[in-house]
Motif scaffolding. Structure first.
Motif, PDB file in Angstrom:
ATOM      1  N   LEU A 370       0.829  -1.208   0.000  1.00 39.23           N
ATOM      2  CA  LEU A 370       0.000   0.000   0.000  1.00 39.23           C
ATOM      3  C   LEU A 370       0.864   1.259   0.000  1.00 39.23           C
ATOM      4  O   LEU A 370       0.553   2.233  -0.687  1.00 39.23           O
ATOM      5  CB  LEU A 370      -0.929  -0.014   1.210  1.00 39.23           C
ATOM      6  N   ARG A 373       2.407   1.488  -3.519  1.00 44.51           N
ATOM      7  CA  ARG A 373       1.403   1.750  -4.563  1.00 44.51           C
ATOM      8  C   ARG A 373       0.826   3.153  -4.472  1.00 44.51           C
ATOM      9  O   ARG A 373       0.647   3.834  -5.488  1.00 44.51           O
ATOM     10  CB  ARG A 373       0.272   0.700  -4.422  1.00 44.51           C
ATOM     11  N   TYR A 374       0.529   3.606  -3.268  1.00 44.15           N
ATOM     12  CA  TYR A 374      -0.228   4.853  -3.123  1.00 44.15           C
ATOM     13  C   TYR A 374       0.580   6.027  -2.569  1.00 44.15           C
ATOM     14  O   TYR A 374       0.070   7.149  -2.534  1.00 44.15           O
ATOM     15  CB  TYR A 374      -1.458   4.614  -2.242  1.00 44.15           C
ATOM     16  N   ARG A 378       2.829   6.733  -6.413  1.00 46.81           N
ATOM     17  CA  ARG A 378       1.442   7.168  -6.547  1.00 46.81           C
ATOM     18  C   ARG A 378       1.150   7.611  -7.975  1.00 46.81           C
ATOM     19  O   ARG A 378       1.788   8.504  -8.514  1.00 46.81           O
ATOM     20  CB  ARG A 378       1.128   8.290  -5.566  1.00 46.81           C
ATOM     21  N   LYS A 379       0.163   6.972  -8.561  1.00 44.58           N
ATOM     22  CA  LYS A 379      -0.102   7.137  -9.993  1.00 44.58           C
ATOM     23  C   LYS A 379      -0.721   8.481 -10.326  1.00 44.58           C
ATOM     24  O   LYS A 379      -0.461   9.064 -11.361  1.00 44.58           O
ATOM     25  CB  LYS A 379      -1.006   6.004 -10.467  1.00 44.58           C
ATOM     26  N   ARG A 380      -1.561   8.995  -9.457  1.00 44.06           N
ATOM     27  CA  ARG A 380      -2.297  10.207  -9.824  1.00 44.06           C
ATOM     28  C   ARG A 380      -1.416  11.436  -9.890  1.00 44.06           C
ATOM     29  O   ARG A 380      -1.841  12.476 -10.393  1.00 44.06           O
ATOM     30  CB  ARG A 380      -3.449  10.444  -8.841  1.00 44.06           C
TER      31      ARG A 380
END
Length: 384
Positions: A370, A373-374, A378-380
């Motif tokens: 987590l 990933r975030y 972080r993708k955004r």
């Protein structure tokens, strides 16, 4: 998940002749050194056009063949056929996408130029779209479909394996087919098309979210002229394409699965480095530290390159510091969960200690995922 409609029923010729798409059909044909096949294909399409009264155009998307393809189209005598020579890199899927974008008419058909796809089936495609299907495929593997007898075992096996690998993405029986039809309005709604290799139909089914996919039985013939473009490199690109589609369709599960695979590789790296340092005669505390440090770096690099590849162009030092911090916190979570469960849940029992430890490892791994990933990747916040 896309629903396989199985084979569409064969319609009588009178029903096919009654179909009129006055707005027209655009037939997109990607080509590379297919000059010998172009006149034969155009003559067969012309017979279909005369027999059914369909308004159509044929758009050859040529990857700079320089083999007389331009002349073959120009001297065909059919003013509804044109050719566009692409300036970019070669590729079947990009050619089809560009052809769809350049099409004049609201119904799109894609087919090969090697005469393996029967243009006589196009009216049935149009009929299927007219009766409510979103996407129609010319299928070899539904009742009534077939292939030439000299396909051979290995060619059949290759097609079978490719189809099985695509099964989680669609229940269509022949997702490898390059002969299909859809509405241009549906194509225009697609976002994030990123096809590689030659399986553009599978890309469209997944990315457009088609639920009603019909399959028209066809006979798939071997090419008459020219050489096959299906090489080992194309097959490897198909594997890469599948990975992209799996990431699109099952993003969370795929990120986690790849993260766990990288984590398993880190265990191997850790033990290998630890053993090498120990055999070199270094102190045990330094062996442990070396194994942890090297595995931390390899895990970071592999996750950055593969698991979260969308973030691999971001500043690497900042990402590594974030990854190391998440790993450190994951160790704390691991220890805290294991100790807490040992004192409260797994107080007694033959494997109480081991169960506590395994639960702690799972919690720590989940926290690491987590965090990576975030927070770290972080993708955004990634620049497009």
């Amino acid at each position: 998940m896309n629903k396989d409609m199985a084979a569409l029923p064969t319609q009588p010729d009178t029903a096919l002749c009654d179909i009129r798409y006055t707005a027209g059909i655009s037939i997109i044909v990607p080509t590379y050194r297919e000059a010998e096949n172009i006149p034969h294909l155009l003559r067969r399409i012309n017979r279909v056009r005369k027999d059914t009264g369909l308004t159509l155009e044929v758009l050859f998307m040529d990857d700079a063949s320089d083999d007389g393809s331009i002349e073959a189209v120009a001297t065909s005598g059919f003013d509804w056929a044109r050719i566009i020579v692409r300036d970019g890199g070669r590729g079947l899927s990009p050619s089809v996408i560009e052809g769809f974008a350049a099409a004049r008419y609201p119904v799109l058909v894609c087919m090969d130029c090697d005469l393996s796809h029967p243009p006589e089936a196009i009216p049935k495609f149009v009929l299927a779209l007219h009766t409510g299907q979103q996407f129609v495929i010319g299928s070899r593997y539904v009742p009534g479909g077939s292939t030439d007898d000299d396909w051979g075992f290995f060619r059949w096996l290759n097609s079978f394996i490719a189809t099985v690998l695509a099964r989680p993405l669609t229940t269509v029986r022949d997702p490898m087919s390059g002969f299909f039809a859809l509405r241009k309005s549906d194509f225009d709604t697609a976002r994030g098309l990123n096809p590689i290799g030659y399986k553009i139909a599978l890309e469209l089914i997944v990315k457009c979210g088609f639920e009603n996919v019909g399959e028209v039985p066809i006979h798939f013939s071997d090419r008459c002229f020219g050489d096959s473009k299906l090489t080992l490199a194309e097959q490897l690109r198909y594997i890469q394409h599948l990975r992209r589609l799996y990431m699109f369709q099952f993003a969370g599960m795929m990120y986690l699965a790849q993260f766990l695979v990288v984590g398993a590789s880190g265990v191997v790296v850790n033990l290998s480095i630890l053993s090498l340092l120990f055999w070199a005669g270094l102190p045990e505390w330094l062996c442990f530290a070396g194994g942890i440090g090297v595995s931390l770096m390899t895990n970071f690099l592999l996750n950055r390159r593969f698991t979260f590849s969308y973030a691999r162009h971001e500043p690497i030092l900042r990402q590594f510091l974030g990854f190391a911090s998440a790993a450190l916190l994951g160790l704390v979570v691991n220890y805290a969960v294991a100790l807490s469960l040992r004192m409260s849940v797994f107080e007694e029992g033959a494997f109480a200690l081991q169960l506590s430890a395994l639960t702690g490892v799972a919690a720590g791994m989940g926290f690491n995922f987590l965090g990576a990933r975030y927070l770290v990747f972080r993708k955004r916040f990634i620049r497009k």
